[in-house]
Design a protein around this motif. Structure first.
Motif, PDB file in Angstrom:
ATOM      1  N   GLU A 135      22.728 -27.165  -1.463  1.00  0.00           N
ATOM      2  CA  GLU A 135      23.970 -27.632  -2.083  1.00  0.00           C
ATOM      3  C   GLU A 135      24.775 -28.315  -1.010  1.00  0.00           C
ATOM      4  N   LYS A 136      25.146 -29.546  -1.259  1.00  0.00           N
ATOM      5  CA  LYS A 136      25.878 -30.258  -0.216  1.00  0.00           C
ATOM      6  C   LYS A 136      27.388 -30.257  -0.463  1.00  0.00           C
ATOM      7  N   THR A 137      27.823 -29.773  -1.609  1.00  0.00           N
ATOM      8  CA  THR A 137      29.262 -29.713  -1.902  1.00  0.00           C
ATOM      9  C   THR A 137      29.581 -28.347  -2.504  1.00  0.00           C
ATOM     10  N   ILE A 147      18.352 -20.570   2.155  1.00  0.00           N
ATOM     11  CA  ILE A 147      19.572 -21.349   1.937  1.00  0.00           C
ATOM     12  C   ILE A 147      19.590 -22.510   2.922  1.00  0.00           C
ATOM     13  N   ASN A 148      19.856 -23.705   2.424  1.00  0.00           N
ATOM     14  CA  ASN A 148      19.946 -24.862   3.292  1.00  0.00           C
ATOM     15  C   ASN A 148      21.221 -24.785   4.123  1.00  0.00           C
ATOM     16  N   ASP A 149      21.033 -24.820   5.419  1.00  0.00           N
ATOM     17  CA  ASP A 149      22.157 -25.020   6.333  1.00  0.00           C
ATOM     18  C   ASP A 149      23.086 -23.804   6.526  1.00  0.00           C
ATOM     19  N   ASP A 193      20.867 -31.661  12.412  1.00  0.00           N
ATOM     20  CA  ASP A 193      22.310 -31.723  12.651  1.00  0.00           C
ATOM     21  C   ASP A 193      23.015 -30.426  12.285  1.00  0.00           C
ATOM     22  N   ASP A 194      22.247 -29.420  11.914  1.00  0.00           N
ATOM     23  CA  ASP A 194      22.843 -28.147  11.519  1.00  0.00           C
ATOM     24  C   ASP A 194      22.948 -27.220  12.735  1.00  0.00           C
ATOM     25  N   MET A 195      23.254 -25.967  12.472  1.00  0.00           N
ATOM     26  CA  MET A 195      23.354 -24.976  13.545  1.00  0.00           C
ATOM     27  C   MET A 195      22.045 -24.929  14.333  1.00  0.00           C
TER      28      MET A 195
HETATM   29 MG    MG Z   1      20.986 -29.973   6.604  1.00  0.00          MG
END
Ligand code: MG
Ligand code: 3NM
Length: 516
Positions: free
Chosen positions: A45-47, A73-75, A93-95
């Motif tokens: 989910e990006k938002t 879970i993504n990100d 670009d994530d953790m």
């Molecule tokens: Mg990502």
């Protein structure tokens, strides 16, 4: 508790954007997909607010648990911790991986998106459980992808992490659907390391019936592709030129006996001579450029020639329909990327064709093969070729391209080079008149299609036999006393193709072929 063992084979990545989900609920679509057999679910989910995301994840986790399937879970490490699901997936670009591992602990599943060898090695060394390798093909689902790497890029990554001794599992992602899944898995794998699965968004999430779509994708994963069968028949153990030559008469004979269909999608300049050449070698030609006919024609036991001599967007759409039909039926396809580097439309057409199907044989001149390989810097002039590589470079190029595509590659020229990625031969038969008559080069594709259609013979051996048949016919024709030039050559060439066919039982051809 220990780390759960994960089956990565059919990995679903969710997407809640209206273009994909429509007016359905995410949980309902995922439930159907689970019913169809997806083996991992990633909530992406990006938002949305964190509380909302946590409640969605919690609901999904209860569902995936009831199917015994892990939820990642993504990100969002925080969300994974909040719901206590099996793990996360992080992009570049994530953790960072080490921090995520500290937060989630040793038993969490952590996957990392990689698109280069360096990123892959770093993720493996850092203790990733699996890699999401992509983007395989450009996809409207994710338009900000860093790099489209194709099956070749995935293969390179698999080979390098295997060389480095990593046992990290792998899936690939980007543009995978029912029409290309088997080919992508086939072409991505190396002899030693195969993908553990494929990650898919739209081909399941946007499907009208996600259960049925997942079921079909799972079936495709479990079965070898139709085009993979029977390409290594009699002669596949042959490595020397003399034995290759000895195999040729049986190939010519089999075309004669089986009259295979040679379905040509080719330009108008070539149609007439290609049809006559097909008849001369004993094949049954059909010049059918309309893709809607292919699902019927591919059932007739023949092979398809896609010759993009005069490609236009409508023609390209037809090629793709036919390519799909022949791939699904497991029937061979010969691709002649005529003038591949000459215009941007042709360069794009080559990419599109190669991204949409499996090509048993790619045949072209030096410039065309270079373009297909993707390293052609110079603009090709028209469809003629100017030579730049030396013999060993040509041999290397065809070998590397064939190894990459897992097919047979032919580079025509004064000396022809042909390879299946392992065995490579240089053939010095032929005559200069072949280069002075329009379309004769194109008709070699037709002869090759006839030779590989009956299968049973090793595919490389059949292609070599077709080249020998074609070029020795040219030599014999040109040596007739009444031949004064390219004009009188053409009918004599047809005669010799025909006469060689009838005489093959004798098997006394003068072949000039060397192992490279
Ligand atoms: Mg990502
Ligand atoms: N990640 P579809 S490509 C979520 O390359 C995602 O890392 C990608 O969607 C990457 O299966 C992608 O619909 C979208 O092509 C894949």
């Amino acid at each position: 508790m220990g780390k759960p063992k994960v089956d990565y084979s059919l990995y679903l990545v969710t997407d809640s954007t209206p273009a994909i989900l429509g007016d359905r609920r995410l949980i309902d679509v995922v439930k159907e997909a689970l019913g169809g057999g997806v083996t991992v679910v990633q909530l992406r989910e990006k938002t949305g607010d964190t509380a909302e995301l946590i409640s969605k994840a919690r609901e999904l986790h209860a569902l995936t648990q009831s199917y015994g399937v892990p939820l990642l879970i993504n990100d969002r490490v925080d969300v994974a911790l909040a719901v206590g699901c099996e793990g996360i997936h992080i992009g570049q670009d994530d953790m960072e991986l080490s921090t995520a591992r500290k937060l989630l602990g040793p038993d969490a599943i952590i996957g990392v998106t990689v698109s280069t060898v360096d990123e892959a090695l770093k993720a493996c060394e850092g203790g990733a459980d699996y890699l999401g390798i992509g983007t395989v093909y450009a996809t409207p689902t994710k338009t900000n992808t860093k790099e489209v790497i194709g099956a070749a890029g995935v293969r390179e990554i698999l080979a390098r992490i295997d060389d480095a001794g990593h046992k990290t599992q792998t899936v690939c992602i980007g543009g995978i659907n029912e029409s290309n899944l088997q080919r992508i898995v086939f072409q991505c794998g190396t002899a030693k390391k195969k993908l553990d699965g494929v990650a898919i968004v739209s081909a399941i999430m946007a499907a009208e019936d996600p259960d049925a779509a997942a079921t079909r994708l799972g079936r495709l994963l479990r079965n070898p592709p139709a085009f993979q069968v029977d390409t290594r028949g009699a002669g596949s153990d042959i490595t020397d030129a003399q034995s290759m030559v000895a195999l040729a008469p049986s190939v010519v004979q089999r075309v004669h006996e089986t009259t295979p269909l040679s379905h040509n999608m080719t330009n108008i300049v070539v149609q007439n001579i290609a049809a006559n050449v097909a008849l001369a070698v004993g094949a049954s030609p059909i010049m059918a450029g309309y893709g809607e006919e292919a699902p019927d024609l591919c059932k007739l036991g023949g092979a398809l020639v896609i010759n993009m001599g005069s490609v236009d967007p409508a023609g390209l759409a037809n090629y793709l329909k036919a390519l799909r039909a022949y791939n699904l039926a497991g029937r061979p396809v010969v691709f002649d990327p005529v003038g591949a580097g000459a215009t941007s439309l042709r360069r794009e057409a080559v990419k599109t064709i190669m991204a949409n199907g499996y090509l048993d044989v790619i045949k072209g001149n030096e410039g065309e093969i270079k373009t297909v390989f993707g390293n052609s810097q110079e603009q090709q002039r028209g469809v003629d070729s100017s030579s730049t590589l030396d013999a060993s470079q040509k041999a290397k190029l065809v070998r590397e391209l064939a190894a990459r595509e897992k097919n047979v590659v032919v580079m025509t020229g004064k000396t022809d080079f042909v390879s299946d990625g392992v065995r490579t031969f240089a053939i010095d038969n032929g005559h200069e008149y072949l280069g002075l008559v329009t379309g004769t080069g194109c008709t070699l594709g037709t002869v090759i299609s006839a030779a590989i259609a009956p299968r049973k013979t090793d595919r490389l051996g059949a292609v070599v036999a077709a080249i020998l048949h074609f070029e020795i016919a040219a030599e014999l024709a040109a040596s007739q006393p009444e031949i004064r030039g390219p004009g009188t050559f053409v009918p004599a060439f047809l005669d010799e193709l025909y006469r060689i066919r009838l005489a093959t039982a004798g098997g006394d051809l003068v072949c000039d072929i060397q192992e490279k």
